[in-house]
Scaffold this motif. Structure first.
Motif, PDB file in Angstrom:
ATOM      1  N   TYR A  70      -9.177  -2.118  -3.299  1.00  0.00           N
ATOM      2  CA  TYR A  70     -10.089  -0.819  -3.516  1.00  0.00           C
ATOM      3  C   TYR A  70     -10.970  -1.497  -4.566  1.00  0.00           C
ATOM      4  CZ  TYR A  70      -8.207   1.770   0.443  1.00  0.00           C
ATOM      5  OH  TYR A  70      -7.900   2.426   1.565  1.00  0.00           O
TER       6      TYR A  70
ATOM      7  N   ALA B 101     -13.866  -1.261  -0.033  1.00  0.00           N
ATOM      8  CA  ALA B 101     -12.158  -1.776   0.349  1.00  0.00           C
ATOM      9  C   ALA B 101     -12.711  -3.056   0.962  1.00  0.00           C
ATOM     10  CB  ALA B 101     -11.629  -0.408   1.251  1.00  0.00           C
TER      11      ALA B 101
ATOM     12  N   ARG C  88      -7.315  10.882  -5.856  1.00  0.00           N
ATOM     13  CA  ARG C  88      -5.579  10.331  -5.047  1.00  0.00           C
ATOM     14  C   ARG C  88      -5.344  11.586  -4.310  1.00  0.00           C
ATOM     15  NH1 ARG C  88       0.154   9.524  -7.148  1.00  0.00           N
ATOM     16  NH2 ARG C  88       1.680  10.037  -5.460  1.00  0.00           N
TER      17      ARG C  88
ATOM     18  N   ARG D 110      -3.527   3.830  -3.931  1.00  0.00           N
ATOM     19  CA  ARG D 110      -4.398   2.350  -3.602  1.00  0.00           C
ATOM     20  C   ARG D 110      -4.269   1.556  -4.821  1.00  0.00           C
ATOM     21  NH1 ARG D 110      -8.084   7.465  -2.907  1.00  0.00           N
ATOM     22  NH2 ARG D 110      -8.285   7.905  -0.108  1.00  0.00           N
TER      23      ARG D 110
ATOM     24  N   THR E  91       1.252  -1.519   0.302  1.00  0.00           N
ATOM     25  CA  THR E  91       0.239  -0.105   0.246  1.00  0.00           C
ATOM     26  C   THR E  91       0.452   0.998  -0.043  1.00  0.00           C
ATOM     27  OG1 THR E  91      -2.031   1.077   0.955  1.00  0.00           O
ATOM     28  CG2 THR E  91      -0.361   0.464   2.257  1.00  0.00           C
TER      29      THR E  91
ATOM     30  N   LEU F 168     -12.264   3.344  -7.050  1.00  0.00           N
ATOM     31  CA  LEU F 168     -10.386   3.947  -7.520  1.00  0.00           C
ATOM     32  C   LEU F 168     -11.163   5.014  -8.583  1.00  0.00           C
ATOM     33  CD1 LEU F 168      -8.205   1.076  -8.436  1.00  0.00           C
ATOM     34  CD2 LEU F 168      -8.250   2.592  -6.243  1.00  0.00           C
TER      35      LEU F 168
END
Length: 306
Positions: A200, A294, A210, A223, A169, A205
């Motif tokens: 995710y 998630a 972000r 992610r 991550t 996403l």
């Protein structure tokens, strides 16, 4: 590691340029003591398995974190040939050392265990933590970027087991791809890679931007999806042997909300930026986990033939 009495770590030079590396280092600059108030004494920072809510006694974060680790190791060792003791183990992103210490205890006959991390603060704690394992000289620690795993000493001795729990991550995609290729080169055919990661859905996403770098105090901005993670593994020569959501969404949501509760108790006014980031994100993340936007995935992959 210089002797049994004074564990330390070796610094390996980096051959890669990664500006995001500094964000990861800053995320773990707080003292281990502050993190213990949030995560528990053992500092398991990769979710937890709590079990049935009607269990006869409450389960601590320490116990839940250990249950999660043990569940993953059970899945992995059940795939090995006759439960053979690994001859060399690598813990990528070994954090404060809880996983590495447990591996040294579970595999007392393993002659070599390596831990790599980019945080000097965490490695110093890890060095102290492994003092009490059987023959601590087996454990070698390296301040090393994940992209530089190929540079670890003794390349003629391949790894039989590699563990990467909660580290992917933190890695930009190019670093993750480079690190996975490097791990594959340093592992023998048939060896196992054990991953635990927060991933995710593709829809999440596409929808969620972000976070800007100056607000990403936990260095979680890169992610990733399950498809991307496993595609990179396959491209690097791994075969996914087992993939599942672990812990379950309810346990994962409970875990992150317990972290928030501990921050509220111990740091009611203001905490450091990384802990404040946990406090701010906890509720939304718990909702995303329960909605399965998630999820925490356990992946066990086997290194294919050379």
């Amino acid at each position: 590691m210089n002797g049994i009495d004074e564990p330390t770590y070796e610094v390996l030079p980096s051959h890669h340029s990664d500006p995001f590396r500094d964000h990861v280092v800053r995320a773990y600059e707080d003292s281990a003591g502050d993190w213990q108030k949030v995560l528990g004494e053992q500092l398991h920072f990769q979710w937890g398995v709590f079990g049935h809510p009607d269990a006869p006694r409450p389960v601590s974060l320490d116990e839940a974190g250990l249950r999660h680790l043990e569940r993953q190791l059970t899945l992995a060792t059940g795939m090995g040939p006759g439960h053979t003791t690994p001859r060399r183990i690598l813990d990528v992103g070994c954090g404060w050392g809880a996983t590495l210490r447990h591996l040294a205890q579970v595999f007392p006959d393993c002659p070599r265990l390596d831990g790599v991390n980019i945080s000097a603060e965490q490695l110093a704690h890890c060095a102290d933590l492994v003092r009490d394992v059987l023959r601590p000289g087996r454990v070698h620690l390296y301040l090393c970027d994940a992209a530089d795993i190929a540079e670890l000493p003794d390349p003629e001795q391949p790894y039989d087991l590699v563990v990467a729990r909660g580290v992917i991550t933190h890695l930009p995609p190019q670093v993750y791809e480079t690190a996975t290729e490097a791990m594959a080169r340093r592992m023998r055919p048939g060896s196992l890679l054990v991953v635990s990661e927060t991933l995710y859905s593709e829809e999440f996403l596409a929808r969620e931007p972000r976070p800007p770098a100056d607000a990403d105090h936990l260095a979680l901005g890169h992610r990733k999806s399950l498809r991307y993670i496993t595609d990179v593994m396959r491209d690097s020569g791994f075969r996914v042997r087992d993939e599942r959501v672990l812990p379950c969404p309810e346990d994962a949501a409970r875990w992150v909300l317990e972290l928030k509760s501990n921050i509220d108790v111990h740091f009611p006014e203001e905490a450091s930026p990384p802990l404040e980031a946990i406090r701010r994100m906890a509720t939304d993340l718990a909702v995303a986990l329960l909605r399965q936007e998630a999820s925490v995935h356990s992946i066990v992959a086997e290194k294919g033939p050379a």
